[in-house]
Motif scaffolding. Sequence first.
Motif, PDB file in Angstrom:
ATOM      1  N   LEU A  70       0.820  -1.212   0.000  1.00 39.86           N
ATOM      2  CA  LEU A  70       0.000   0.000   0.000  1.00 39.86           C
ATOM      3  C   LEU A  70       0.853   1.261   0.000  1.00 39.86           C
ATOM      4  O   LEU A  70       0.556   2.230  -0.689  1.00 39.86           O
ATOM      5  N   MET A  71       1.934   1.231   0.787  1.00 41.65           N
ATOM      6  CA  MET A  71       2.822   2.400   0.819  1.00 41.65           C
ATOM      7  C   MET A  71       3.365   2.698  -0.574  1.00 41.65           C
ATOM      8  O   MET A  71       3.340   3.831  -1.032  1.00 41.65           O
ATOM      9  N   THR A  72       3.842   1.652  -1.222  1.00 40.69           N
ATOM     10  CA  THR A  72       4.412   1.836  -2.553  1.00 40.69           C
ATOM     11  C   THR A  72       3.355   2.351  -3.518  1.00 40.69           C
ATOM     12  O   THR A  72       3.591   3.279  -4.285  1.00 40.69           O
ATOM     13  N   CYS A  73       2.185   1.721  -3.452  1.00 42.42           N
ATOM     14  CA  CYS A  73       1.117   2.076  -4.383  1.00 42.42           C
ATOM     15  C   CYS A  73       0.627   3.501  -4.144  1.00 42.42           C
ATOM     16  O   CYS A  73       0.449   4.266  -5.087  1.00 42.42           O
ATOM     17  N   LEU A  74       0.440   3.861  -2.880  1.00 43.96           N
ATOM     18  CA  LEU A  74      -0.051   5.208  -2.580  1.00 43.96           C
ATOM     19  C   LEU A  74       0.967   6.269  -2.960  1.00 43.96           C
ATOM     20  O   LEU A  74       0.621   7.360  -3.399  1.00 43.96           O
ATOM     21  N   LYS A  75       2.222   5.914  -2.768  1.00 46.78           N
ATOM     22  CA  LYS A  75       3.276   6.838  -3.137  1.00 46.78           C
ATOM     23  C   LYS A  75       3.175   7.171  -4.617  1.00 46.78           C
ATOM     24  O   LYS A  75       3.302   8.321  -5.031  1.00 46.78           O
ATOM     25  N   LYS A  76       2.903   6.110  -5.394  1.00 42.17           N
ATOM     26  CA  LYS A  76       2.815   6.297  -6.834  1.00 42.17           C
ATOM     27  C   LYS A  76       1.558   7.077  -7.217  1.00 42.17           C
ATOM     28  O   LYS A  76       1.603   8.000  -8.004  1.00 42.17           O
TER      29      LYS A  76
END
Lengths: 184, 80
Positions: A174-180
């Motif tokens: 989720l962190m990676t995805c939200l960052k993107k």
Amino acid sequence: MGEVTLHPEKWVDRYADYLFNYTIVRVNDRIVAEDLISETFLAGLKSKDNFKGNASERTWLISILKRKIIDYYRKKNTQKAQAEVHITYSDDEMEGDWLEERVEDFSDQTAEDTLENKELRLAIFECLDTLDERHADIFKLKTIQNYDTEAICNEYNITPSNLWVIIHRARKALMTCLKKHWLE
Amino acid sequence: MKIKIAFSCKEAAHACDKHQYKECSKSDRMLLQFHLVICKLCREYSTQNKRLTDFMNSSAIATLSREKKEAMKQQLRSYL
């Protein structure tokens, strides 16, 4: 036609939370939102032969839900109009008060819910969609509904360390995805 | 009994995850803090993790209760 892409038996698991967040912003009432979603699923089921397959299942359900929400406000507005008439004739001593002050006010109900939050919620849902369905469910139970670790473990028949591994992976994804999708 | 005095990165991440749900013991929290002082990567992870928690809270994201979902499923099933 319908049998190619519609899976009504999966609707609740797949879309109920998404539709719920979509609705709650617009009607600001949990119970009403729940009812509207139930109605949407049933309406979808009834008209599933009309599904042409050129939109995703979710988009199609949202389009039904939108009509349900509009109907809801239409009904509510009819009631509001009657209330206005009633007030006008009954309280003479209140004369001079603006009628508008006494009818139900929708304008600032969702004021606290900023546009940014709405978009953030959508982004979170998009990202949750990329997770394994079971992992997403476990993450939602733990993070949004604040279930006890023990309760989830019993429910899914896993050990606490299994649970924390799942939570860890879900959070990282989720962190990676939200960052993107959100931060940039 | 040997007393633990340092966390590996894996243990630190685990403690950090638990901390997001307020399920991290005091002693683990201390070990986590020590580890964060010396480990840049875990510091980053911790910042991101905290941020995700803030996002989840501030978005006021909501889900339907399991009972409600179950009821909806049954209703749907009866029409299938």
